[in-house]
Design a protein around this motif. Structure first.
Motif, PDB file in Angstrom:
ATOM      1  N   ARG A 190       0.857  -1.177   0.000  1.00 52.88           N
ATOM      2  CA  ARG A 190       0.000   0.000   0.000  1.00 52.88           C
ATOM      3  C   ARG A 190       0.904   1.240   0.000  1.00 52.88           C
ATOM      4  O   ARG A 190       1.703   1.436   0.921  1.00 52.88           O
ATOM      5  CB  ARG A 190      -0.904   0.022   1.231  1.00 52.88           C
ATOM      6  N   ILE A 191       0.763   2.054  -1.013  1.00 51.12           N
ATOM      7  CA  ILE A 191       1.630   3.210  -1.206  1.00 51.12           C
ATOM      8  C   ILE A 191       0.896   4.470  -0.769  1.00 51.12           C
ATOM      9  O   ILE A 191      -0.236   4.730  -1.202  1.00 51.12           O
ATOM     10  CB  ILE A 191       2.054   3.336  -2.682  1.00 51.12           C
ATOM     11  N   ASN A 192       1.555   5.265   0.073  1.00 50.18           N
ATOM     12  CA  ASN A 192       0.988   6.526   0.546  1.00 50.18           C
ATOM     13  C   ASN A 192       2.041   7.632   0.463  1.00 50.18           C
ATOM     14  O   ASN A 192       3.180   7.447   0.907  1.00 50.18           O
ATOM     15  CB  ASN A 192       0.519   6.406   2.002  1.00 50.18           C
ATOM     16  N   GLY A 193       1.631   8.764  -0.101  1.00 51.26           N
ATOM     17  CA  GLY A 193       2.544   9.901  -0.201  1.00 51.26           C
ATOM     18  C   GLY A 193       2.196  10.768  -1.386  1.00 51.26           C
ATOM     19  O   GLY A 193       1.209  10.525  -2.103  1.00 51.26           O
ATOM     20  N   SER A 194       3.010  11.787  -1.606  1.00 48.75           N
ATOM     21  CA  SER A 194       2.793  12.720  -2.720  1.00 48.75           C
ATOM     22  C   SER A 194       4.100  12.939  -3.472  1.00 48.75           C
ATOM     23  O   SER A 194       5.177  12.992  -2.872  1.00 48.75           O
ATOM     24  CB  SER A 194       2.269  14.066  -2.206  1.00 48.75           C
ATOM     25  N   ILE A 260       7.301  23.719 -22.355  1.00 45.95           N
ATOM     26  CA  ILE A 260       6.678  22.395 -22.548  1.00 45.95           C
ATOM     27  C   ILE A 260       5.230  22.381 -22.028  1.00 45.95           C
ATOM     28  O   ILE A 260       4.830  21.487 -21.287  1.00 45.95           O
ATOM     29  CB  ILE A 260       7.530  21.239 -21.965  1.00 45.95           C
ATOM     30  N   HIS A 261       4.456  23.379 -22.428  1.00 43.22           N
ATOM     31  CA  HIS A 261       3.081  23.511 -21.953  1.00 43.22           C
ATOM     32  C   HIS A 261       2.197  22.339 -22.353  1.00 43.22           C
ATOM     33  O   HIS A 261       1.203  22.054 -21.685  1.00 43.22           O
ATOM     34  CB  HIS A 261       2.468  24.803 -22.495  1.00 43.22           C
ATOM     35  N   GLY A 262       2.547  21.662 -23.442  1.00 44.49           N
ATOM     36  CA  GLY A 262       1.716  20.565 -23.903  1.00 44.49           C
ATOM     37  C   GLY A 262       1.892  19.282 -23.117  1.00 44.49           C
ATOM     38  O   GLY A 262       1.190  18.305 -23.360  1.00 44.49           O
ATOM     39  N   ASN A 263       2.844  19.271 -22.184  1.00 45.97           N
ATOM     40  CA  ASN A 263       3.015  18.102 -21.334  1.00 45.97           C
ATOM     41  C   ASN A 263       2.562  18.437 -19.926  1.00 45.97           C
ATOM     42  O   ASN A 263       2.952  19.465 -19.365  1.00 45.97           O
ATOM     43  CB  ASN A 263       4.473  17.631 -21.315  1.00 45.97           C
ATOM     44  N   ALA A 264       1.735  17.556 -19.347  1.00 43.55           N
ATOM     45  CA  ALA A 264       1.189  17.785 -18.011  1.00 43.55           C
ATOM     46  C   ALA A 264       2.226  17.433 -16.952  1.00 43.55           C
ATOM     47  O   ALA A 264       2.620  16.273 -16.827  1.00 43.55           O
ATOM     48  CB  ALA A 264      -0.072  16.948 -17.815  1.00 43.55           C
ATOM     49  N   THR A 265       2.667  18.425 -16.203  1.00 40.54           N
ATOM     50  CA  THR A 265       3.591  18.204 -15.093  1.00 40.54           C
ATOM     51  C   THR A 265       2.770  18.242 -13.813  1.00 40.54           C
ATOM     52  O   THR A 265       2.245  19.284 -13.437  1.00 40.54           O
ATOM     53  CB  THR A 265       4.687  19.282 -15.073  1.00 40.54           C
ATOM     54  N   CYS A 266       2.662  17.098 -13.148  1.00 38.57           N
ATOM     55  CA  CYS A 266       1.604  16.887 -12.158  1.00 38.57           C
ATOM     56  C   CYS A 266       2.105  16.752 -10.724  1.00 38.57           C
ATOM     57  O   CYS A 266       3.224  16.289 -10.473  1.00 38.57           O
ATOM     58  CB  CYS A 266       0.834  15.603 -12.498  1.00 38.57           C
ATOM     59  N   VAL A 267       1.218  17.126  -9.807  1.00 43.94           N
ATOM     60  CA  VAL A 267       1.300  16.707  -8.418  1.00 43.94           C
ATOM     61  C   VAL A 267       0.457  15.444  -8.303  1.00 43.94           C
ATOM     62  O   VAL A 267      -0.736  15.454  -8.609  1.00 43.94           O
ATOM     63  CB  VAL A 267       0.752  17.789  -7.469  1.00 43.94           C
ATOM     64  N   LEU A 268       1.071  14.341  -7.887  1.00 43.33           N
ATOM     65  CA  LEU A 268       0.349  13.072  -7.778  1.00 43.33           C
ATOM     66  C   LEU A 268       0.265  12.653  -6.311  1.00 43.33           C
ATOM     67  O   LEU A 268       1.265  12.680  -5.582  1.00 43.33           O
ATOM     68  CB  LEU A 268       1.046  11.965  -8.574  1.00 43.33           C
ATOM     69  N   ASN A 269      -0.931  12.268  -5.908  1.00 44.97           N
ATOM     70  CA  ASN A 269      -1.173  11.789  -4.547  1.00 44.97           C
ATOM     71  C   ASN A 269      -1.474  10.297  -4.575  1.00 44.97           C
ATOM     72  O   ASN A 269      -2.306   9.841  -5.375  1.00 44.97           O
ATOM     73  CB  ASN A 269      -2.347  12.544  -3.925  1.00 44.97           C
ATOM     74  N   PHE A 270      -0.815   9.556  -3.709  1.00 47.50           N
ATOM     75  CA  PHE A 270      -1.012   8.110  -3.592  1.00 47.50           C
ATOM     76  C   PHE A 270      -1.643   7.844  -2.232  1.00 47.50           C
ATOM     77  O   PHE A 270      -1.000   8.048  -1.191  1.00 47.50           O
ATOM     78  CB  PHE A 270       0.314   7.368  -3.742  1.00 47.50           C
ATOM     79  N   ASP A 271      -2.892   7.428  -2.249  1.00 48.01           N
ATOM     80  CA  ASP A 271      -3.662   7.211  -1.012  1.00 48.01           C
ATOM     81  C   ASP A 271      -4.029   5.736  -0.887  1.00 48.01           C
ATOM     82  O   ASP A 271      -5.085   5.298  -1.346  1.00 48.01           O
ATOM     83  CB  ASP A 271      -4.927   8.076  -1.016  1.00 48.01           C
ATOM     84  N   GLY A 272      -3.125   4.960  -0.300  1.00 48.24           N
ATOM     85  CA  GLY A 272      -3.363   3.527  -0.178  1.00 48.24           C
ATOM     86  C   GLY A 272      -3.397   2.807  -1.511  1.00 48.24           C
ATOM     87  O   GLY A 272      -4.074   1.788  -1.652  1.00 48.24           O
ATOM     88  N   ALA A 273      -2.641   3.314  -2.482  1.00 42.69           N
ATOM     89  CA  ALA A 273      -2.623   2.700  -3.811  1.00 42.69           C
ATOM     90  C   ALA A 273      -1.880   1.368  -3.776  1.00 42.69           C
ATOM     91  O   ALA A 273      -0.877   1.216  -3.067  1.00 42.69           O
ATOM     92  CB  ALA A 273      -1.957   3.639  -4.799  1.00 42.69           C
ATOM     93  N   THR A 274      -2.376   0.410  -4.523  1.00 39.60           N
ATOM     94  CA  THR A 274      -1.716  -0.887  -4.607  1.00 39.60           C
ATOM     95  C   THR A 274      -0.489  -0.788  -5.506  1.00 39.60           C
ATOM     96  O   THR A 274      -0.578  -0.326  -6.647  1.00 39.60           O
ATOM     97  CB  THR A 274      -2.670  -1.956  -5.161  1.00 39.60           C
ATOM     98  N   GLY A 275       0.657  -1.212  -4.964  1.00 34.13           N
ATOM     99  CA  GLY A 275       1.888  -1.200  -5.731  1.00 34.13           C
ATOM    100  C   GLY A 275       2.569  -2.547  -5.696  1.00 34.13           C
ATOM    101  O   GLY A 275       2.312  -3.383  -4.815  1.00 34.13           O
ATOM    102  N   TYR A 276       3.452  -2.770  -6.651  1.00 32.06           N
ATOM    103  CA  TYR A 276       4.145  -4.061  -6.790  1.00 32.06           C
ATOM    104  C   TYR A 276       5.653  -3.800  -6.790  1.00 32.06           C
ATOM    105  O   TYR A 276       6.162  -2.991  -7.578  1.00 32.06           O
ATOM    106  CB  TYR A 276       3.718  -4.753  -8.081  1.00 32.06           C
ATOM    107  N   LEU A 277       6.346  -4.497  -5.912  1.00 34.18           N
ATOM    108  CA  LEU A 277       7.781  -4.295  -5.742  1.00 34.18           C
ATOM    109  C   LEU A 277       8.532  -4.682  -7.012  1.00 34.18           C
ATOM    110  O   LEU A 277       8.298  -5.741  -7.601  1.00 34.18           O
ATOM    111  CB  LEU A 277       8.293  -5.129  -4.571  1.00 34.18           C
ATOM    112  N   LEU A 278       9.465  -3.817  -7.427  1.00 34.88           N
ATOM    113  CA  LEU A 278      10.334  -4.094  -8.566  1.00 34.88           C
ATOM    114  C   LEU A 278      11.750  -4.326  -8.046  1.00 34.88           C
ATOM    115  O   LEU A 278      12.298  -3.483  -7.337  1.00 34.88           O
ATOM    116  CB  LEU A 278      10.326  -2.924  -9.551  1.00 34.88           C
ATOM    117  N   GLY A 279      12.313  -5.461  -8.388  1.00 39.94           N
ATOM    118  CA  GLY A 279      13.651  -5.780  -7.910  1.00 39.94           C
ATOM    119  C   GLY A 279      13.644  -6.081  -6.423  1.00 39.94           C
ATOM    120  O   GLY A 279      12.646  -6.533  -5.861  1.00 39.94           O
TER     121      GLY A 279
END
Length: 595
Positions: A190-194, A260-279
């Motif tokens: 479960r991933i939490n943060g910004s 680079i206005h045509g590319n969305a540079t975002c603030v992303l919030n992770f609220d208990g998102a399911t994640g999968y460990l890499l490596g």
């Protein structure tokens, strides 16, 4: 607006005449080996897409920008359709594994296409480029089941990908990150943060986005040694690869940027998102460097692509714009001559040309190394490629982004007041290219990485190998003696200042930081000088063999002379600055900054 035309003749020169990619491809293992005709056909199709589809959307993206509302982002008009066409034509899978829907071609072909995409539309190109980096990272670090779930729709262009490192409080100091990961019974987390500054973090181009997120597993060590890497889809994905419900990932805002206005540079919030460990757990930064190193080379190409675009616009304008008289006169039938006849305009145009074409040589040299890294026929070949790429990557990223910015400013200057006006498109190039010197590690970070990890850490072994290669070429070349000697002098200085830094930094803790930028630029100017001298030799050989493409090869020869006489000497200034040490920076008290 500048009308982008893919420089196919120069692309062919660098790829086939300078670097001989056709023969190189025959020595690779585990990928297709396109001959010169196939290479040309692929590049020509890429050029058509860049010129006809992407270039017309460049100003649209800049003026319209991305729009955020209630957590959703809409891209500029035409962007989504162009992405679907790009994916449908197989460009995202050009060099990817056929087991997951890719075409299995050498990575260097992707580099060539990436340059044309970025010259035509940098902001749009980032969506596909970031997806490509995510695909490469998943391919290397995800387990077999996760690869099967995520890679096919990403390679097909139905899903995209991002890299999520930065947080508001830590910037480049990733050891301070706070995003957390809590293990679940089923093996997920479960991933939490910004995260902030996430390019292409939310958009309407694809039905899902796979975020690669750095986070700290609960109880992990502090600092970078406790960071892990996770794949976190925007929407949940079941074991069969089917999309499910939203996955606790939301876009809190998009940044309002200089370019680079045509590319969305975002603030992303992770609220208990399911994640999968890499490596492996707590080795996330090691895994993420698959993405980071690929992105650094991509950013170097973005900057070189802007140098090309700015040069094209400035050259066309300089040929048409009539101002004052030149010596000799170019247009006796007109009240003034084209400004291309003025010496200082020629200085600016030749500087742009030298950077655009010399940068292409360095970018494709790195691309050739990436081919060998992944498809070298033996472990020894792959190890040698890894060692050389480790040295070249920070130079390419740092030097090409600095010179790309200089070329963009020169493009505005050639236009004069018109360059400052939006309708001509030159100021957009300058705004868009500016980010390249910042992201994927600022250029000071590139210089520190180059100097500490790539030169001093191994006792200069990798650097010595490169310098020996350059000196061998100088001693055997048929190039003009004065040009060869100019380069040889700089190579000697490169070796000597590297040894001086090794010795002096042992007693001066601030010397590396004080010297890193200048050292990077010294390396870049000298390395590009080597490539230009090689290009001049190829051109001389072609002219001696009776080539009918006389103007092209003479242009190569004369641009090489301009670079080696006018731009290479800048390396000596950087050497002088390095040798002043750090005292002139660090002995100054804080009171010196008082106003």
């Amino acid at each position: 607006m500048p009308s982008y035309k893919a420089p196919l003749r120069d692309i062919t020169f660098v790829a086939q005449e300078l670097l001989d990619l056709s023969s190189h491809y025959q020595q690779l293992a585990g990928c297709e080996a396109p001959d010169a005709a196939t290479f040309a056909a692929i590049v020509e199709e890429g050029a058509k897409f860049a010129e006809q589809v992407l270039a017309p959307l460049n100003a649209v993206g800049d003026q319209h920008g991305c729009q955020w509302q209630d957590g959703k982002v809409s891209t500029p008009p035409g962007f989504a359709d162009a992405f679907k066409r790009f994916a449908a034509n197989g460009w995202l899978g050009l060099d990817k594994d056929p087991a997951y829907g890719g075409q299995g071609l050498p990575p260097s072909l992707g580099f060539v296409n990436h340059e044309m995409v970025c010259s035509a539309n940098h902001a749009w190109g980032m969506y596909g480029n970031l997806t490509g980096g995510a695909i490469s990272t998943l391919s290397e670090h995800a387990d077999a089941a996760l690869r099967q779930r995520l890679l096919p729709p990403m390679i097909a262009g139905r899903w995209s990908g991002t890299m999520c490192l930065t947080e508001a409080h830590c910037g480049s100091d990733l050891g301070l990150l706070r995003t957390s990961a809590r293990p679940e019974a089923d093996g997920s987390y479960r991933i939490n943060g910004s995260k902030i500054f996430i390019s292409a973090g939310e958009h309407d181009l694809t039905e899902n986005i796979v975020h690669l997120v750095l986070a700290r597993i609960e109880g992990a060590p502090a600092g970078v040694k406790g960071i892990s890497l996770f794949a976190v889809p925007k929407r949940q994905v079941d074991e069969a690869g089917n999309l499910g419900q939203p996955n606790g990932v939301s876009c809190g805002a998009i940044e309002h940027k200089m370019g680079i206005h045509g590319n969305a540079t975002c603030v992303l919030n992770f609220d208990g998102a399911t994640g999968y460990l890499l490596g492996e757990a707590n080795r996330g930064l090691n895994a993420m460097f698959t993405y980071i190193n690929e992105s650094r080379l991509a950013v170097s190409q973005q900057a070189q692509a802007h140098a090309e675009a700015s040069f094209q616009g400035a050259l066309t304008y300089a040929r048409d714009r009539l101002q004052m008289r030149t010596t000799p006169r170019l247009r006796a039938d007109q009240p003034a001559d084209p400004i291309i006849g003025h010496a200082d305009v020629r200085r600016m145009l030749l500087t742009q040309k030298a950077y655009a074409e010399g940068g292409r040589m360095l970018a494709y040299t790195c691309a050739k190394g990436v081919d060998l890294l992944h498809h070298g026929a033996t472990p020894g070949v792959r190890q040698a490629a890894a060692r050389r790429l480790a040295l070249l990557t920070p130079i390419a990223k740092g030097f090409l982004t600095e010179t790309g910015n200089e070329a963009a400013q020169l493009g505005i200057q050639v236009f004069g007041g018109h360059g400052f006006i939006r309708e001509w498109g030159m100021e957009q190039i300058a705004r868009d290219v500016r980010i390249t010197a910042i992201y994927e590690g600022t250029n000071t970070i590139q210089g520190i990485d180059l100097l500490t990890r790539k030169v001093l850490a191994d006792g200069g072994e990798a650097l010595s190998e490169l310098l020996a290669e350059i000196e061998t070429f100088i001693h055997t070349t048929s190039a003009s003696a004065d040009l060869a000697q100019a380069l040889h002098d700089r190579v000697i200085a490169w070796r000597e200042v590297s040894e001086w830094l090794r010795d002096a930094s042992a007693t001066d803790a601030n010397l590396v930081g004080a010297s890193a930028y200048d050292y990077l630029m010294l390396c870049g100017y000298t390395l590009i000088g080597y490539l230009w001298l090689r290009a001049a030799c190829v051109a001389e050989q072609a002219l001696a063999a009776g080539s009918e493409d006389i103007a092209f090869y003479q242009g190569k020869r004369e641009t090489a002379r301009f670079y080696l006489q006018r731009l290479l000497p800048r390396a000596s200034l950087h050497e002088t600055l390095i040798r002043t040490g750090s005292d002139n920076l660090m002995r100054i008290s804080d009171s010196a900054f008082a106003r």
